[in-house]
Scaffold this active site. Structure first.
Site, short mmCIF file in Angstrom:
data_model
loop_
_atom_site.label_atom_id
_atom_site.label_comp_id
_atom_site.label_asym_id
_atom_site.label_seq_id
_atom_site.Cartn_x
_atom_site.Cartn_y
_atom_site.Cartn_z
N LYS A 42 -2.72 21.82 -8.72
CA LYS A 42 -2.22 22.81 -9.68
C LYS A 42 -1.52 22.11 -10.84
O LYS A 42 -0.76 21.18 -10.65
CB LYS A 42 -1.27 23.77 -8.99
CG LYS A 42 -1.93 24.63 -7.91
CD LYS A 42 -0.94 25.58 -7.26
CE LYS A 42 -1.62 26.43 -6.19
NZ LYS A 42 -0.67 27.33 -5.50
N ASP A 69 -10.94 10.85 -5.76
CA ASP A 69 -12.16 11.64 -5.96
C ASP A 69 -11.89 12.85 -6.85
O ASP A 69 -12.73 13.73 -6.96
CB ASP A 69 -12.69 12.12 -4.60
CG ASP A 69 -11.67 12.96 -3.85
OD1 ASP A 69 -10.55 12.46 -3.61
OD2 ASP A 69 -11.96 14.12 -3.50
N ASP A 106 -2.25 12.21 -2.76
CA ASP A 106 -2.22 13.66 -2.82
C ASP A 106 -2.51 14.10 -4.25
O ASP A 106 -1.81 13.69 -5.18
CB ASP A 106 -0.83 14.17 -2.39
CG ASP A 106 -0.83 15.66 -2.11
OD1 ASP A 106 -1.54 16.41 -2.82
OD2 ASP A 106 -0.11 16.09 -1.19
N GLU A 116 4.67 5.08 3.99
CA GLU A 116 4.03 6.35 4.34
C GLU A 116 5.09 7.27 4.95
O GLU A 116 5.63 6.97 6.02
CB GLU A 116 2.90 6.10 5.35
CG GLU A 116 2.26 7.36 5.89
CD GLU A 116 1.68 8.23 4.79
OE1 GLU A 116 2.22 9.35 4.59
OE2 GLU A 116 0.70 7.80 4.15
N THR A 173 -12.18 5.06 4.00
CA THR A 173 -11.12 5.74 4.72
C THR A 173 -11.57 7.15 5.10
O THR A 173 -12.59 7.65 4.62
CB THR A 173 -9.85 5.85 3.85
OG1 THR A 173 -10.11 6.78 2.78
CG2 THR A 173 -9.47 4.49 3.26
N ARG A 174 -10.78 7.78 5.95
CA ARG A 174 -11.11 9.16 6.36
C ARG A 174 -11.10 10.11 5.18
O ARG A 174 -11.86 11.07 5.12
CB ARG A 174 -10.14 9.63 7.44
CG ARG A 174 -8.68 9.79 6.95
CD ARG A 174 -7.75 10.14 8.08
NE ARG A 174 -7.89 9.15 9.14
CZ ARG A 174 -7.82 9.47 10.44
NH1 ARG A 174 -7.63 10.70 10.82
NH2 ARG A 174 -7.94 8.52 11.35
N TYR A 175 -10.25 9.83 4.20
CA TYR A 175 -10.16 10.70 3.03
C TYR A 175 -11.40 10.56 2.16
O TYR A 175 -11.90 11.54 1.60
CB TYR A 175 -8.89 10.38 2.24
CG TYR A 175 -7.64 10.61 3.05
CD1 TYR A 175 -7.21 11.90 3.35
CD2 TYR A 175 -6.91 9.55 3.56
CE1 TYR A 175 -6.08 12.12 4.12
CE2 TYR A 175 -5.78 9.75 4.33
CZ TYR A 175 -5.37 11.04 4.61
OH TYR A 175 -4.27 11.26 5.38
N ASP A 221 9.79 7.42 1.91
CA ASP A 221 9.49 7.54 0.48
C ASP A 221 9.41 6.15 -0.14
O ASP A 221 10.34 5.34 -0.02
CB ASP A 221 10.60 8.36 -0.18
CG ASP A 221 10.26 8.82 -1.58
OD1 ASP A 221 9.57 8.07 -2.31
OD2 ASP A 221 10.69 9.92 -1.96
N GLU A 266 0.85 -1.19 0.00
CA GLU A 266 0.00 0.00 0.00
C GLU A 266 0.89 1.23 0.00
O GLU A 266 1.73 1.40 0.89
CB GLU A 266 -0.96 0.02 1.19
CG GLU A 266 -1.90 1.21 1.14
CD GLU A 266 -3.14 1.07 2.00
OE1 GLU A 266 -3.74 2.12 2.31
OE2 GLU A 266 -3.51 -0.06 2.37
#
Length: 231
Positions: free
Chosen positions: A141, A173, A137, A88, A210-212, A115, A63
């Site tokens: 932009k 999303d 993430d 993570e 998930t929270r996201y 990383d 993951e």
């Protein structure tokens, strides 16, 4: 001895505050759950990880960017016969996962608190049976789109470590992230497994929110669930 490549890192490595309990989890638990030999100082020759020793011959899943660890814990509980490595760099998320691991009492999770590109360096070829990229993430932009995971810098090593037939799941999303994912991932040896709209609109049968995702739904954004297979 290979030279350590220069890699720009974008994003946060630590938030403003860790609870005392989280500091304790990091101090007491993280070293034992780290796969070892990922950091350049420990393994400058980039000797591949011994996944047989790490997980006892189990299939290994990866993951990338596990956030608070909800999905990793869910999958580890559902699949005790699989080993799961999570990468993570955000140490607050790592601390949250460690707390959840204590409560879940699963033993098939390992953590790289850094990383994922460093982890790719030491994963053997065709060693990963499944990979997850969940609400990465978005770097919204346009000038930052090269920082996204779905770029050659990440997809080329991901394709190398995934075995033929391995599944790669992406949840996001952000419509433009969907566009870039569908453009770039197939270029790196993957087939998009979709026959109709339900294949990207409906979550996977073993999915957990998930929270996201919860935040995305509260703010009116629509999740997309993309499934690819390594050719």
């Amino acid at each position: 001895m290979p030279d350590r490549p220069h890699r720009n890192f974008y994003g946060r490595r630590k938030g403003k505050h860790l609870k005392a309990s989280q500091e304790g989890y990091l101090e007491a638990d993280l070293a034992a759950l780290s796969p070892g030999a990922v950091d350049w100082d420990e393994n400058p020759e980039r000797v591949p990880l011994d996944l047989q020793a790490l997980f006892g011959g189990r299939d290994v899943w990866l993951e990338v960017g596990f956030g608070g660890g909800e999905h990793m814990i869910h999958q580890a509980t559902l699949n005790p016969g699989v080993g799961i490595i999570g990468a993570e760099p955000y140490i607050n998320g790592v601390a949250m996962l460690l707390g959840k691991l204590r409560r879940a009492e699963v033993d098939n999770v390992r953590i790289h608190p850094g990383d994922v590109r460093d982890l790719f360096d030491v994963l053997p070829d065709a060693s990963i049976a499944r990979a997850f990229l969940l609400y990465p993430d978005p770097w919204p932009k346009a000038r930052h789109h090269r920082r996204r995971f779905v770029t050659p810098e990440h997809l080329e090593p991901l394709a190398r470590v995934l075995r033929p037939g391995a599944i790669f799941r992406v949840a996001t999303d952000i419509p433009d992230y969907v566009r870039q994912t569908l453009l770039e991932v197939p270029r790196h040896g993957f087939e998009w497994l979709a026959d109709g709209p339900s294949d990207w609109r409906a979550p996977w049968a073993d999915w957990t929110r998930t929270r996201y995702e919860a935040k995305a739904l509260r703010e009116g954004r629509v999740p997309h669930y993309l499934t690819f297979m390594r050719r």
